[in-house]
Design a protein around this motif. Structure first.
Motif, short mmCIF file in Angstrom:
data_model
loop_
_atom_site.label_atom_id
_atom_site.label_comp_id
_atom_site.label_asym_id
_atom_site.label_seq_id
_atom_site.Cartn_x
_atom_site.Cartn_y
_atom_site.Cartn_z
N UNK A 196 0.82 -1.21 0.00
CA UNK A 196 0.00 0.00 0.00
C UNK A 196 0.86 1.26 0.00
N UNK A 197 2.06 1.15 0.58
CA UNK A 197 2.86 2.36 0.78
C UNK A 197 4.31 2.01 1.10
N UNK A 198 5.22 2.80 0.55
CA UNK A 198 6.62 2.82 0.96
C UNK A 198 6.92 4.23 1.43
N UNK A 199 7.49 4.40 2.61
CA UNK A 199 7.83 5.72 3.10
C UNK A 199 8.10 5.69 4.59
N UNK A 200 7.85 6.82 5.24
CA UNK A 200 8.17 6.93 6.66
C UNK A 200 7.15 6.17 7.51
N UNK A 201 7.59 5.76 8.68
CA UNK A 201 6.71 5.07 9.62
C UNK A 201 5.53 5.96 9.98
N UNK A 202 5.76 7.25 10.17
CA UNK A 202 4.68 8.17 10.49
C UNK A 202 3.60 8.16 9.43
N UNK A 203 3.99 8.28 8.17
CA UNK A 203 3.02 8.30 7.08
C UNK A 203 2.31 6.96 6.95
N UNK A 204 3.03 5.88 7.15
CA UNK A 204 2.44 4.54 7.06
C UNK A 204 1.39 4.35 8.15
N UNK A 205 1.68 4.81 9.36
CA UNK A 205 0.73 4.69 10.46
C UNK A 205 -0.52 5.52 10.19
N UNK A 206 -0.35 6.72 9.64
CA UNK A 206 -1.49 7.56 9.30
C UNK A 206 -2.37 6.91 8.24
N UNK A 207 -1.75 6.35 7.21
CA UNK A 207 -2.49 5.69 6.15
C UNK A 207 -3.21 4.45 6.68
N UNK A 208 -2.54 3.69 7.50
CA UNK A 208 -3.15 2.48 8.07
C UNK A 208 -4.36 2.82 8.93
N UNK A 228 -10.33 0.59 6.74
CA UNK A 228 -11.43 -0.03 7.47
C UNK A 228 -10.87 -1.07 8.45
N UNK A 229 -11.69 -1.44 9.43
CA UNK A 229 -11.25 -2.43 10.42
C UNK A 229 -10.90 -3.76 9.75
N UNK A 230 -11.66 -4.15 8.74
CA UNK A 230 -11.38 -5.40 8.03
C UNK A 230 -10.00 -5.36 7.38
N UNK A 231 -9.67 -4.25 6.76
CA UNK A 231 -8.36 -4.12 6.12
C UNK A 231 -7.26 -4.06 7.17
N UNK A 232 -7.49 -3.33 8.25
CA UNK A 232 -6.48 -3.20 9.30
C UNK A 232 -6.06 -4.55 9.86
N UNK A 233 -6.98 -5.50 9.89
CA UNK A 233 -6.65 -6.84 10.41
C UNK A 233 -5.56 -7.53 9.59
N UNK A 234 -5.40 -7.15 8.34
CA UNK A 234 -4.40 -7.77 7.49
C UNK A 234 -3.20 -6.90 7.18
N UNK A 235 -3.07 -5.77 7.87
CA UNK A 235 -1.96 -4.85 7.61
C UNK A 235 -0.71 -5.23 8.39
N UNK A 236 0.42 -5.07 7.73
CA UNK A 236 1.72 -5.31 8.33
C UNK A 236 2.66 -4.19 7.96
N UNK A 237 3.58 -3.89 8.87
CA UNK A 237 4.60 -2.88 8.63
C UNK A 237 5.95 -3.56 8.71
N UNK A 238 6.73 -3.39 7.64
CA UNK A 238 8.06 -4.00 7.57
C UNK A 238 9.13 -2.91 7.59
N UNK A 239 10.09 -3.05 8.50
CA UNK A 239 11.27 -2.18 8.51
C UNK A 239 12.38 -2.98 7.84
N UNK A 240 13.59 -2.44 7.89
CA UNK A 240 14.70 -3.17 7.28
C UNK A 240 15.10 -4.40 8.08
N UNK A 241 14.58 -4.53 9.34
CA UNK A 241 14.99 -5.68 10.14
C UNK A 241 13.84 -6.38 10.88
#
Length: 68
Positions: free
Chosen positions: A27-39, A43-56
């Motif tokens: 859905x997005x590549x960028x800063x953690x702040x922006x990713x959290x805002x977008x997430x 919707x709640x249904x989509x949020x259940x399947x969201x993951x955030x990946x850092x370099x490690x």
């Protein structure tokens, strides 16, 4: 998630729960702040399947916001 910072580069993606193991859609590549805002806008249904990946590390969005 290991220690990180708000401007860390991350990948926000959705992992669907398809019958054959699902598929990851970025859905997005960028800063953690922006990713959290977008997430948070999803919707709640989509949020259940969201993951955030850092370099490690990778963490489920809902697990991450429980700790905030």
């Amino acid at each position: 998630m290991r220690t990180t910072y708000l401007e860390a580069s991350v990948r926000l993606y959705h992992l669907d729960s398809g019958s054959e193991g699902g598929a990851a859609s970025t859905l997005f590549y960028g800063s953690l702040t922006e990713a959290m805002n977008l997430a948070a806008q999803q919707s709640e249904d989509v949020q259940e399947g969201l993951f955030i990946a850092t370099d490690n590390d990778v963490v489920a969005y809902l697990d991450l916001i429980e700790g905030w």
